[in-house]
Write an enzyme that holds these catalytic residues in place. Sequence first.
Site, PDB file in Angstrom:
ATOM      1  N   CYS A  33      36.694  41.105  35.873  1.00 48.07           N
ATOM      2  CA  CYS A  33      36.751  39.675  35.589  1.00 48.07           C
ATOM      3  C   CYS A  33      36.062  39.374  34.269  1.00 48.07           C
ATOM      4  O   CYS A  33      34.891  39.685  34.093  1.00 48.07           O
ATOM      5  CB  CYS A  33      36.094  38.880  36.722  1.00 48.07           C
ATOM      6  SG  CYS A  33      36.000  37.124  36.331  1.00 48.07           S
ATOM      7  N   CYS A  36      32.946  36.750  34.748  1.00 48.28           N
ATOM      8  CA  CYS A  36      31.756  36.988  35.567  1.00 48.28           C
ATOM      9  C   CYS A  36      30.551  37.278  34.659  1.00 48.28           C
ATOM     10  O   CYS A  36      30.708  37.762  33.538  1.00 48.28           O
ATOM     11  CB  CYS A  36      32.002  38.162  36.518  1.00 48.28           C
ATOM     12  SG  CYS A  36      32.582  37.623  38.145  1.00 48.28           S
ATOM     13  N   HIS A  90      32.379  34.005  41.376  1.00 50.92           N
ATOM     14  CA  HIS A  90      33.667  34.568  40.966  1.00 50.92           C
ATOM     15  C   HIS A  90      34.895  33.858  41.535  1.00 50.92           C
ATOM     16  O   HIS A  90      35.980  33.905  40.964  1.00 50.92           O
ATOM     17  CB  HIS A  90      33.710  36.057  41.329  1.00 50.92           C
ATOM     18  CG  HIS A  90      35.012  36.716  40.998  1.00 50.92           C
ATOM     19  ND1 HIS A  90      35.487  36.804  39.702  1.00 50.92           N
ATOM     20  CD2 HIS A  90      35.962  37.289  41.780  1.00 50.92           C
ATOM     21  CE1 HIS A  90      36.662  37.421  39.707  1.00 50.92           C
ATOM     22  NE2 HIS A  90      36.974  37.721  40.956  1.00 50.92           N
ATOM     23  N   ASN A 130      43.986  23.993  35.344  1.00 55.50           N
ATOM     24  CA  ASN A 130      45.165  24.445  36.069  1.00 55.50           C
ATOM     25  C   ASN A 130      44.674  25.333  37.190  1.00 55.50           C
ATOM     26  O   ASN A 130      43.922  26.263  36.948  1.00 55.50           O
ATOM     27  CB  ASN A 130      46.087  25.267  35.162  1.00 55.50           C
ATOM     28  CG  ASN A 130      46.720  24.409  34.076  1.00 55.50           C
ATOM     29  OD1 ASN A 130      46.866  23.198  34.235  1.00 55.50           O
ATOM     30  ND2 ASN A 130      47.079  25.029  32.975  1.00 55.50           N
ATOM     31  N   HIS A 141      38.478  33.337  38.827  1.00 56.07           N
ATOM     32  CA  HIS A 141      37.150  32.797  38.503  1.00 56.07           C
ATOM     33  C   HIS A 141      37.300  31.335  38.057  1.00 56.07           C
ATOM     34  O   HIS A 141      38.083  31.047  37.143  1.00 56.07           O
ATOM     35  CB  HIS A 141      36.510  33.636  37.393  1.00 56.07           C
ATOM     36  CG  HIS A 141      35.039  33.436  37.304  1.00 56.07           C
ATOM     37  ND1 HIS A 141      34.115  34.454  37.473  1.00 56.07           N
ATOM     38  CD2 HIS A 141      34.312  32.308  37.099  1.00 56.07           C
ATOM     39  CE1 HIS A 141      32.894  33.956  37.366  1.00 56.07           C
ATOM     40  NE2 HIS A 141      32.986  32.655  37.130  1.00 56.07           N
ATOM     41  N   HIS A 143      37.617  28.094  36.330  1.00 57.88           N
ATOM     42  CA  HIS A 143      37.512  27.737  34.913  1.00 57.88           C
ATOM     43  C   HIS A 143      38.470  26.603  34.561  1.00 57.88           C
ATOM     44  O   HIS A 143      39.459  26.370  35.253  1.00 57.88           O
ATOM     45  CB  HIS A 143      37.817  28.947  34.022  1.00 57.88           C
ATOM     46  CG  HIS A 143      39.233  29.434  34.106  1.00 57.88           C
ATOM     47  ND1 HIS A 143      39.690  30.195  35.166  1.00 57.88           N
ATOM     48  CD2 HIS A 143      40.302  29.255  33.292  1.00 57.88           C
ATOM     49  CE1 HIS A 143      40.982  30.471  34.985  1.00 57.88           C
ATOM     50  NE2 HIS A 143      41.372  29.898  33.855  1.00 57.88           N
ATOM     51  N   GLN A 145      40.098  24.399  30.867  1.00 60.95           N
ATOM     52  CA  GLN A 145      40.371  24.608  29.446  1.00 60.95           C
ATOM     53  C   GLN A 145      40.134  23.310  28.693  1.00 60.95           C
ATOM     54  O   GLN A 145      40.194  22.230  29.277  1.00 60.95           O
ATOM     55  CB  GLN A 145      41.821  25.037  29.243  1.00 60.95           C
ATOM     56  CG  GLN A 145      42.166  26.317  29.974  1.00 60.95           C
ATOM     57  CD  GLN A 145      43.557  26.799  29.608  1.00 60.95           C
ATOM     58  OE1 GLN A 145      43.873  27.000  28.439  1.00 60.95           O
ATOM     59  NE2 GLN A 145      44.396  26.964  30.617  1.00 60.95           N
TER      60      GLN A 145
HETATM   61 ZN    ZN Z   1      34.561  36.454  37.882  1.00 65.14          ZN
END
Ligand code: ZN
Length: 341
Positions: A33, A36, A90, A130, A141, A143, A145
């Site tokens: 990942c 991470c 994660h 998204n 993970h 996140h 944008q």
């Molecule tokens: Zn991760």
Amino acid sequence: MEGINELRWNPLLGAWIIVSSKRRGRPWRSGECPFCPGAPETGYGWRVLTLDNRFPALRPDAKPSRGSNDIYEVKPGYGYCKVVVETPQHEGDLDDIPFEDLRLYVTELIRVSRELCADPGIHYVMPFRNKGELIGVSLTHPHSQIYALPFVPPRVQREMVNMENFWKEKGECLLCRILRLELEEAVRVLYENDSFVAFLPFFAMWPYEVHVYPKRHFGSLCEMGEAEIADLADCLKVVAAMYNSLFDIDLPYMMVFHQKPCKMEAKFYHFHVEFYPLHRERDKLKYAAGIEWGAWTFTYDSLPEEKASELKAALSRGLAKLEAKGYKTRGTPFTRTSTKP
Ligand code: ZN
Ligand code: ZN
Ligand code: FE
């Protein structure tokens, strides 16, 4: 060939297309990942982290592939594409992320928006999230944008025109009026805390579309106070919990932040967040298909009031799950009854 980042003008629609051939990034090593703690780009000792997108559609040193020709206008794809890693954890959606990380996440969106908006070439900053493989997100993970654009995007321009006209004609903010109508009609309102209200709008385009409006009139993320930041984090967490309880699947959705453009005062603009999930039933998707894409006319295959009542039921299940995980919400489900048809 080097990577290309350019804008091409669509003269028919009056809209820029971002064209990029993403040659410069290296692929991530599979299985590892990249977000991470301890990954090559992340390091340790953070709760929320902003990284450069490795395959940016826009970049400050953008190189176009060609020049303009008559009304075929080409410009460099100037701008920034950032990734905001929302938590060291994660996996999970916004409802799994610790509240403190979510509060820091909103604070980080503000910091990055302010920084990117200060760039002389940037006219608009749009954070978005998204979620789910259906929307093409393979990294689990958590996140978001952020795109920093060298123009105001068409959807926001359209909102600007309508908000400005309403402001001039009625001496009032369009979103403040919508919020008042939603609270009066009450049937589609889902959740509220001190600063924000979440509802399925009267004019929803996606079956389970939800909007989150601040009660106070202000134009951008950067204008929020500490209590509002916490209340927005709370609202996002609750909406995600509601969505994931709707069909007891990890519901894919898009979440977008609509704020006023960087270089305009736009007193009439009212900041808000919009969620667009893809489902219309547990195992049916709502496709933006011929009529939606070809005409930009959406068909809604149910009644928004019916979908809102499904969401209300999902909200109570979602709130129970949050409570079981030890989260104390900053607001309550909306329970007032209608004062209007
Ligand atoms: Zn991760
Ligand atoms: Zn307003
Ligand atoms: Fe909007």
